[in-house]
Write a protein that holds these residues in place. Structure first.
Motif, PDB file in Angstrom:
ATOM      1  N   TYR A  32       0.997  -1.364   0.376  1.00  0.00           N
ATOM      2  CA  TYR A  32       0.171   0.038   0.052  1.00  0.00           C
ATOM      3  C   TYR A  32       0.768   1.573  -0.181  1.00  0.00           C
ATOM      4  CZ  TYR A  32      -3.781  -2.579   1.070  1.00  0.00           C
ATOM      5  OH  TYR A  32      -5.079  -3.944   1.651  1.00  0.00           O
ATOM      6  N   SER A  33       2.149   1.507   0.012  1.00  0.00           N
ATOM      7  CA  SER A  33       3.203   2.288   0.740  1.00  0.00           C
ATOM      8  C   SER A  33       3.283   2.995  -0.420  1.00  0.00           C
ATOM      9  CB  SER A  33       4.626   1.914   0.912  1.00  0.00           C
ATOM     10  OG  SER A  33       4.090   0.811   2.281  1.00  0.00           O
TER      11      SER A  33
ATOM     12  N   ILE B 178       0.027   4.660  -0.859  1.00  0.00           N
ATOM     13  CA  ILE B 178      -0.388   5.990  -0.294  1.00  0.00           C
ATOM     14  C   ILE B 178       0.117   7.384  -0.260  1.00  0.00           C
ATOM     15  CG2 ILE B 178       0.042   6.191   2.263  1.00  0.00           C
ATOM     16  CD1 ILE B 178      -0.892   3.678   2.545  1.00  0.00           C
TER      17      ILE B 178
ATOM     18  N   TYR C 218      -3.954  -6.067   8.615  1.00  0.00           N
ATOM     19  CA  TYR C 218      -3.404  -5.281   7.747  1.00  0.00           C
ATOM     20  C   TYR C 218      -3.787  -4.973   6.736  1.00  0.00           C
ATOM     21  CZ  TYR C 218       0.693  -2.642   6.567  1.00  0.00           C
ATOM     22  OH  TYR C 218       1.678  -2.205   5.797  1.00  0.00           O
ATOM     23  N   TYR C 219      -4.853  -5.821   6.466  1.00  0.00           N
ATOM     24  CA  TYR C 219      -5.799  -5.059   5.138  1.00  0.00           C
ATOM     25  C   TYR C 219      -7.163  -3.788   5.109  1.00  0.00           C
ATOM     26  CZ  TYR C 219      -3.470  -9.725   3.317  1.00  0.00           C
ATOM     27  OH  TYR C 219      -3.073 -10.825   2.382  1.00  0.00           O
TER      28      TYR C 219
ATOM     29  N   CYS D  90      -5.069  -0.876   5.644  1.00  0.00           N
ATOM     30  CA  CYS D  90      -4.862   0.214   4.787  1.00  0.00           C
ATOM     31  C   CYS D  90      -5.493   0.494   3.970  1.00  0.00           C
ATOM     32  CB  CYS D  90      -3.463  -1.560   4.281  1.00  0.00           C
ATOM     33  SG  CYS D  90      -1.878  -1.014   4.712  1.00  0.00           S
ATOM     34  N   ASP D  91      -6.964  -0.235   3.659  1.00  0.00           N
ATOM     35  CA  ASP D  91      -7.318  -0.098   3.120  1.00  0.00           C
ATOM     36  C   ASP D  91      -8.166   1.022   3.652  1.00  0.00           C
ATOM     37  OD1 ASP D  91      -7.402  -1.964   2.003  1.00  0.00           O
ATOM     38  OD2 ASP D  91      -9.032  -3.130   2.561  1.00  0.00           O
TER      39      ASP D  91
ATOM     40  N   THR E 226      -6.985   3.432   5.892  1.00  0.00           N
ATOM     41  CA  THR E 226      -6.239   4.835   4.847  1.00  0.00           C
ATOM     42  C   THR E 226      -6.318   5.496   3.371  1.00  0.00           C
ATOM     43  OG1 THR E 226      -4.202   3.835   7.117  1.00  0.00           O
ATOM     44  CG2 THR E 226      -3.516   5.330   4.572  1.00  0.00           C
TER      45      THR E 226
END
Length: 278
Positions: free
Chosen positions: A27-28, A31, A77-78, A81-82, A84
């Motif tokens: 995801y980085s 983002i 963790y998914y 991040c979703d 975010t």
């Protein structure tokens, strides 16, 4: 037999840690891309919403089925991040809308509006273009780094926790509640990519980071393999079929997105099909 079990245990653990490393990083790029553009309009909202629902089902099913710890860690963790990514989309929309009220009146950006209409990145003359070779080298180095990180993480975990010798996974009856969650999750994962693929046809992948989908492919591949290498017993594979299906078929759709990146970012630009004077 004991040696084979030990080897499958090691392989599953290493693949699981590599998968975690991929998903920590995956995801980085997006983002960061959103932050640099001050916009999340490259993402389809339906894509993120559906992905989030799939991750929630995946997490609930993994906990209920008492799957591998790496699977449960990934599921949690998914969802983070979703959330975010969703926050970025709405925050930058609000920020842009507030700025336009002061400068150009009430003009509210929508998902159907021209992507990044006044952003400099739309103008190809102002956009630094990376060569195919450089991009390939960058991601090759990243993949090598993730693989090394997963191996090191496994070695550290084995050194800290001296586990008992691995054994054959015990037979457990199929819980249809868990299976329903698993297949719902798999269906949502498959459906989530379609809105993004359609949106890319309109936006030419502007505002998207290819790393999101490349590392998703690697994460899904190692995730599925970490389950398969534990056992090939029919009952074990049936219990995990939904998670395997959700991972493996999604890989194909993510490859379609990468093909879109290649087509629009390299082929189209070289042929001058993108109007850089807009």
């Amino acid at each position: 037999m004991t040696i084979l079990l030990a080897q499958s245990h090691v392989a599953s653990s290493v693949l699981g840690w590599i998968s975690i490393a991929c998903w920590i990083l995956v995801y980085s790029p997006q983002i960061i891309e959103n932050y640099q553009l001050q916009s999340g309009e490259g993402l389809s909202l339906l894509f993120i919403y559906t992905w989030l629902l799939g991750d929630l089902c995946n997490l609930a099913g993994a906990v209920m089925a008492r799957l591998l710890p790496t699977v449960i860690i990934l599921g949690a963790y998914y969802t983070l991040c979703d959330s975010t990514l969703l926050f970025q989309i709405f925050f930058y929309r609000w920020k842009k809308r507030s700025g336009r009220i002061l400068q150009a009146g009430n003009v509210t950006p929508t998902e159907q509006s021209c992507l990044l209409g006044d952003n400099a990145l739309v103008h190809g003359a102002e956009t630094p273009q990376l060569s195919v070779t450089r991009v390939f080298l960058q991601y090759t180095i990243a993949v090598a780094f993730l693989t090394a990180t997963g191996i090191v993480a496994y070695l550290i975990s084995e050194r800290v926790h001296h586990e008992n010798p691995p054994s054959v996974p015990p037979y457990t009856p199929i819980d249809w509640r868990i299976q329903a969650l698993g297949w719902t999750s798999a269906t949502l994962y498959l459906g989530s990519r379609l809105p993004q693929i359609l949106k890319n046809c309109k936006t030419r992948c502007e505002g998207l980071a290819p790393g999101l989908f490349l590392f998703a492919i690697l994460g899904n591949a190692t995730y599925a393999l970490s389950i398969i290498v534990v056992s090939t017993e029919k009952s074990y594979l049936i219990r995990n079929a939904s998670w395997l299906a959700g991972s493996t078929v999604t890989i194909f759709l993510d490859l379609c997105v990468l093909c879109q990146f290649f087509y629009y970012e390299f082929v189209s630009r070289q042929r001058g099909w993108i109007d850089t004077g807009a």
